[in-house]
Enzyme design. Structure first.
Site, PDB file in Angstrom:
ATOM      1  N   LYS A  11       0.824  -1.217   0.000  1.00 20.40           N
ATOM      2  CA  LYS A  11       0.000   0.000   0.000  1.00 20.40           C
ATOM      3  C   LYS A  11       0.860   1.271   0.000  1.00 20.40           C
ATOM      4  O   LYS A  11       2.059   1.224   0.313  1.00 20.40           O
ATOM      5  CB  LYS A  11      -0.922  -0.024   1.229  1.00 20.40           C
ATOM      6  CG  LYS A  11      -1.961  -1.149   1.205  1.00 20.40           C
ATOM      7  CD  LYS A  11      -2.910  -1.027   2.400  1.00 20.40           C
ATOM      8  CE  LYS A  11      -3.970  -2.103   2.378  1.00 20.40           C
ATOM      9  NZ  LYS A  11      -4.920  -1.950   3.521  1.00 20.40           N
ATOM     10  N   TYR A  51     -12.476  -1.893  -3.488  1.00 19.52           N
ATOM     11  CA  TYR A  51     -12.959  -1.998  -2.104  1.00 19.52           C
ATOM     12  C   TYR A  51     -14.489  -1.865  -2.006  1.00 19.52           C
ATOM     13  O   TYR A  51     -15.010  -1.551  -0.935  1.00 19.52           O
ATOM     14  CB  TYR A  51     -12.262  -0.963  -1.223  1.00 19.52           C
ATOM     15  CG  TYR A  51     -10.905  -1.426  -0.716  1.00 19.52           C
ATOM     16  CD1 TYR A  51     -10.779  -2.565   0.081  1.00 19.52           C
ATOM     17  CD2 TYR A  51      -9.741  -0.717  -1.011  1.00 19.52           C
ATOM     18  CE1 TYR A  51      -9.548  -2.993   0.554  1.00 19.52           C
ATOM     19  CE2 TYR A  51      -8.499  -1.143  -0.538  1.00 19.52           C
ATOM     20  CZ  TYR A  51      -8.410  -2.281   0.244  1.00 19.52           C
ATOM     21  OH  TYR A  51      -7.193  -2.702   0.725  1.00 19.52           O
ATOM     22  N   ASN A 114      -1.984   0.167   7.008  1.00 22.43           N
ATOM     23  CA  ASN A 114      -1.465  -1.128   7.476  1.00 22.43           C
ATOM     24  C   ASN A 114      -0.643  -1.869   6.423  1.00 22.43           C
ATOM     25  O   ASN A 114      -0.480  -3.080   6.485  1.00 22.43           O
ATOM     26  CB  ASN A 114      -2.590  -1.979   8.066  1.00 22.43           C
ATOM     27  CG  ASN A 114      -3.679  -2.283   7.079  1.00 22.43           C
ATOM     28  OD1 ASN A 114      -3.567  -1.949   5.903  1.00 22.43           O
ATOM     29  ND2 ASN A 114      -4.738  -2.931   7.550  1.00 22.43           N
ATOM     30  N   HIS A 117      -2.305  -5.349   1.540  1.00 24.08           N
ATOM     31  CA  HIS A 117      -3.598  -6.011   1.332  1.00 24.08           C
ATOM     32  C   HIS A 117      -3.319  -7.446   0.915  1.00 24.08           C
ATOM     33  O   HIS A 117      -2.346  -7.694   0.197  1.00 24.08           O
ATOM     34  CB  HIS A 117      -4.392  -5.324   0.216  1.00 24.08           C
ATOM     35  CG  HIS A 117      -5.549  -6.171  -0.259  1.00 24.08           C
ATOM     36  ND1 HIS A 117      -6.769  -6.165   0.364  1.00 24.08           N
ATOM     37  CD2 HIS A 117      -5.622  -7.120  -1.244  1.00 24.08           C
ATOM     38  CE1 HIS A 117      -7.556  -7.058  -0.229  1.00 24.08           C
ATOM     39  NE2 HIS A 117      -6.894  -7.646  -1.214  1.00 24.08           N
ATOM     40  N   GLU A 128      -9.677 -10.640  -7.532  1.00 21.26           N
ATOM     41  CA  GLU A 128      -8.738  -9.538  -7.334  1.00 21.26           C
ATOM     42  C   GLU A 128      -7.570  -9.622  -8.325  1.00 21.26           C
ATOM     43  O   GLU A 128      -7.105  -8.599  -8.823  1.00 21.26           O
ATOM     44  CB  GLU A 128      -8.253  -9.517  -5.887  1.00 21.26           C
ATOM     45  CG  GLU A 128      -9.369  -9.127  -4.924  1.00 21.26           C
ATOM     46  CD  GLU A 128      -8.993  -9.196  -3.453  1.00 21.26           C
ATOM     47  OE1 GLU A 128      -9.851  -8.850  -2.625  1.00 21.26           O
ATOM     48  OE2 GLU A 128      -7.853  -9.585  -3.122  1.00 21.26           O
TER      49      GLU A 128
HETATM   50  P1  DAT Z   1      -7.828  -6.773   5.811  1.00 22.42           P
HETATM   51  O1  DAT Z   1      -7.074  -5.727   5.015  1.00 22.42           O
HETATM   52  O2  DAT Z   1      -6.997  -7.330   6.944  1.00 22.42           O
HETATM   53  O3  DAT Z   1      -8.418  -7.854   4.939  1.00 22.42           O
HETATM   54  P2  DAT Z   1     -10.523  -5.672   6.028  1.00 22.42           P
HETATM   55  O4  DAT Z   1     -10.828  -6.397   4.749  1.00 22.42           O
HETATM   56  O5  DAT Z   1     -11.446  -5.872   7.185  1.00 22.42           O
HETATM   57  O6  DAT Z   1      -9.035  -6.011   6.543  1.00 22.42           O
HETATM   58  O7  DAT Z   1     -10.457  -4.112   5.772  1.00 22.42           O
HETATM   59  C1  DAT Z   1      -9.876  -3.606   4.582  1.00 22.42           C
HETATM   60  C2  DAT Z   1      -9.050  -2.390   4.912  1.00 22.42           C
HETATM   61  O8  DAT Z   1      -9.878  -1.355   5.400  1.00 22.42           O
HETATM   62  C3  DAT Z   1      -8.003  -2.594   6.021  1.00 22.42           C
HETATM   63  O9  DAT Z   1      -6.813  -3.185   5.555  1.00 22.42           O
HETATM   64  C4  DAT Z   1      -7.798  -1.185   6.490  1.00 22.42           C
HETATM   65  C5  DAT Z   1      -9.187  -0.588   6.371  1.00 22.42           C
HETATM   66  N1  DAT Z   1      -9.898  -0.686   7.658  1.00 22.42           N
HETATM   67  C6  DAT Z   1     -10.480  -1.791   8.190  1.00 22.42           C
HETATM   68  N2  DAT Z   1     -11.040  -1.519   9.386  1.00 22.42           N
HETATM   69  C7  DAT Z   1     -10.790  -0.191   9.616  1.00 22.42           C
HETATM   70  C8  DAT Z   1     -11.087   0.699  10.679  1.00 22.42           C
HETATM   71  N3  DAT Z   1     -11.768   0.302  11.749  1.00 22.42           N
HETATM   72  N4  DAT Z   1     -10.681   1.993  10.562  1.00 22.42           N
HETATM   73  C9  DAT Z   1      -9.989   2.421   9.467  1.00 22.42           C
HETATM   74  N5  DAT Z   1      -9.678   1.627   8.428  1.00 22.42           N
HETATM   75  C10 DAT Z   1     -10.068   0.338   8.500  1.00 22.42           C
HETATM   76 MG    MG Z   2      -9.921  -7.803   3.539  1.00 25.33          MG
END
Ligand code: DAT
Ligand code: MG
Length: 140
Positions: A11, A51, A114, A117, A128
């Protein structure tokens, strides 16, 4: 176990901090070989489309903006059990909960920034990969 392919993004927060090589090294050390890889800057349409599953979440706008905030490295990773393996190597979504040695523990700044992805299941991995790569860009 089977050889699988999964989709990964380094990212903008990680690209900005010159972590492309460090993150690829973690993948390679863990048996995840990049079979396709390119550096791109996502358009709004790409970030929103990629997303779309999170459209109703409160953080969607912030997530889209952050994915468009700079270049990313999109990759197809191949290896034994690659989808699950990559999720293990990435660590928990919130770096505060990520296990020692995982990419997010090592490099992530916050839940929003973070660093990586990774696809979460065979169906999403397939979708994807198709979202960013044509078949002839994948070189096993
Ligand atoms: P992952 O990336 O571990 O699959 P996810 O699919 O639940 O996690 O969420 C996608 C992305 O969205 C994640 O990498 C960062 C963002 N995200 C998730 N929860 C969040 C939150 N509570 N606040 C801000 N960004 C968030
Ligand atoms: Mg995810």
């Amino acid at each position: 176990m089977a050889i699988e392919r999964t989709f990964s993004i380094i990212k903008p927060d990680a690209v900005r901090r010159n972590l492309i090589g460090n993150i690829l090294a973690v993948f390679e050390k863990n048996g995840l070989r990049p079979v396709a890889l390119k550096k791109i800057k996502m358009t709004r349409a790409q970030a929103e489309g990629f997303y779309a599953v999170h459209k109703e979440r409160p953080f969607y706008g912030e997530l889209v903006e952050s994915m468009m905030s700079g270049p990313v490295v999109v990759q197809v990773l191949e290896g034994e059990n690659a989808i699950l393996k990559n999720r293990e190597v990435m660590g928990a979504t919130n770096p505060a909960n990520a296990a020692e040695g995982t990419i997010r523990k090592l490099y992530a700044v916050s839940v929003g920034e973070n660093s990586v992805h990774g696809s979460d299941a065979p169906e999403t991995a397939k979708e994807e990969i198709k979202f960013f790569f044509t078949d002839d860009e994948i070189v096993g």
